[in-house]
Motif scaffolding. Sequence first.
Motif, short mmCIF file in Angstrom:
data_model
loop_
_atom_site.label_atom_id
_atom_site.label_comp_id
_atom_site.label_asym_id
_atom_site.label_seq_id
_atom_site.Cartn_x
_atom_site.Cartn_y
_atom_site.Cartn_z
N VAL A 6 9.47 7.20 9.16
CA VAL A 6 8.26 7.61 9.13
C VAL A 6 7.20 6.42 8.75
O VAL A 6 5.99 6.81 9.31
CB VAL A 6 7.97 8.69 7.81
N ALA A 7 7.51 5.39 8.60
CA ALA A 7 6.67 4.47 8.18
C ALA A 7 5.99 3.89 9.51
O ALA A 7 4.96 3.41 9.30
CB ALA A 7 7.47 3.23 7.34
N LEU A 8 6.87 4.13 10.54
CA LEU A 8 6.34 3.70 11.86
C LEU A 8 5.35 4.18 12.44
O LEU A 8 4.70 3.76 13.35
CB LEU A 8 7.60 3.30 12.92
N VAL A 9 4.90 5.45 11.95
CA VAL A 9 3.82 6.23 12.28
C VAL A 9 2.41 5.51 11.97
O VAL A 9 1.51 6.13 12.39
CB VAL A 9 3.93 7.60 12.30
N MET A 10 2.41 4.70 11.12
CA MET A 10 1.08 4.47 10.55
C MET A 10 0.48 3.25 11.50
O MET A 10 0.70 2.17 11.12
CB MET A 10 1.44 3.69 9.05
N VAL A 28 1.58 -2.66 13.77
CA VAL A 28 2.25 -1.31 13.39
C VAL A 28 3.78 -1.68 12.50
O VAL A 28 3.95 -1.11 11.64
CB VAL A 28 2.89 -0.86 14.80
N ALA A 29 4.46 -2.61 13.00
CA ALA A 29 5.51 -3.09 12.31
C ALA A 29 5.27 -3.67 11.06
O ALA A 29 5.97 -3.14 10.10
CB ALA A 29 6.30 -4.13 13.39
N GLU A 30 4.25 -4.50 10.66
CA GLU A 30 4.07 -4.83 9.53
C GLU A 30 3.72 -3.94 8.42
O GLU A 30 3.97 -3.85 7.41
CB GLU A 30 2.88 -6.05 9.51
N TYR A 192 -6.01 -7.72 10.71
CA TYR A 192 -6.29 -6.17 11.11
C TYR A 192 -5.52 -5.44 10.00
O TYR A 192 -6.00 -4.47 9.80
CB TYR A 192 -5.90 -6.09 12.46
N VAL A 193 -4.36 -5.76 9.90
CA VAL A 193 -3.55 -4.96 8.93
C VAL A 193 -4.29 -5.06 7.45
O VAL A 193 -4.23 -3.92 6.97
CB VAL A 193 -2.20 -6.07 8.67
N ASP A 194 -4.87 -6.03 7.14
CA ASP A 194 -5.61 -6.00 5.54
C ASP A 194 -6.81 -4.93 5.78
O ASP A 194 -6.87 -4.13 4.95
CB ASP A 194 -6.00 -7.41 5.36
N ARG A 195 -7.45 -5.12 6.94
CA ARG A 195 -8.51 -4.24 7.08
C ARG A 195 -8.04 -2.65 6.98
O ARG A 195 -8.66 -1.94 6.45
CB ARG A 195 -8.99 -4.45 8.53
N LEU A 196 -6.96 -2.40 7.66
CA LEU A 196 -6.62 -1.09 7.65
C LEU A 196 -5.90 -0.68 6.35
O LEU A 196 -6.13 0.45 5.90
CB LEU A 196 -5.26 -0.89 8.63
#
Length: 237
Positions: A6-10, A28-30, A192-196
């Motif tokens: 389920v985490a992969l849908v984020m 996505v993976a991170e 981008y990860v941090d932004r999301l």
Amino acid sequence: MRRWIVALVMTTAWSPAYAWGPEGHAIVAEIAQRRLSATALAEVKRILGGEVSMASVASWADDVRYAQHPESYNWHFVDIPLADDKYDPVSECAANSGGDCAVAEIDRAEHEITCAAEPGTRRDSLRYLIHIVGDLHQPFHTVADNTGENTLTVTVKFGGLIKSPPKVPADNLHAVWDSTIIKQTTYAWGSYVDRLEGDWLLKHPEASQTLDPTAWALEAHTLAQEMARRPGRRITA
């Protein structure tokens, strides 16, 4: 193993054949890995082999798609006509020399991760799963029309986080979602990860409530329909 999938849908928002470029798949993976329980993370590392991050293998399925595993070509998308609101596995996920579709491969990879006898098969299935769950959340990887809107030309106007003069790149609608938005918004995929993490994901906790690949495909397809119906060819991001 279902619980960590389920985490992969984020997900967030190269070549026309790919979904997300390497940056998008790493994002996505991170985000997914950060949401794993300690037990699930240990199992992922055991299957991948040591201290291997999910982000580092997130684009492997693209790397082997052509020369090494041409039978996996169709696993990266599902071709649903833009006008349709339903998924028909008989017509849209039929097996052929290039494989079937993303929905079927997610189910297959999930089974193989748990049940396959060979460690190498479990490792490859996990690498496919990490990648293709991301692919299925690229809206235009759920669209049959215009080869996933690769032939729909758009102009994207940027004046966002990167402190430089606004850029107005010409692109196709598929490629905009693959890489253009990411590359024109931040300097690095980690940013981008941090932004999301600091904004969108906090506001959308419901994003991880289903484990059904068909539901993921149809949700992405709805978003593709909304984008494709926008009047004109200019998208402001």
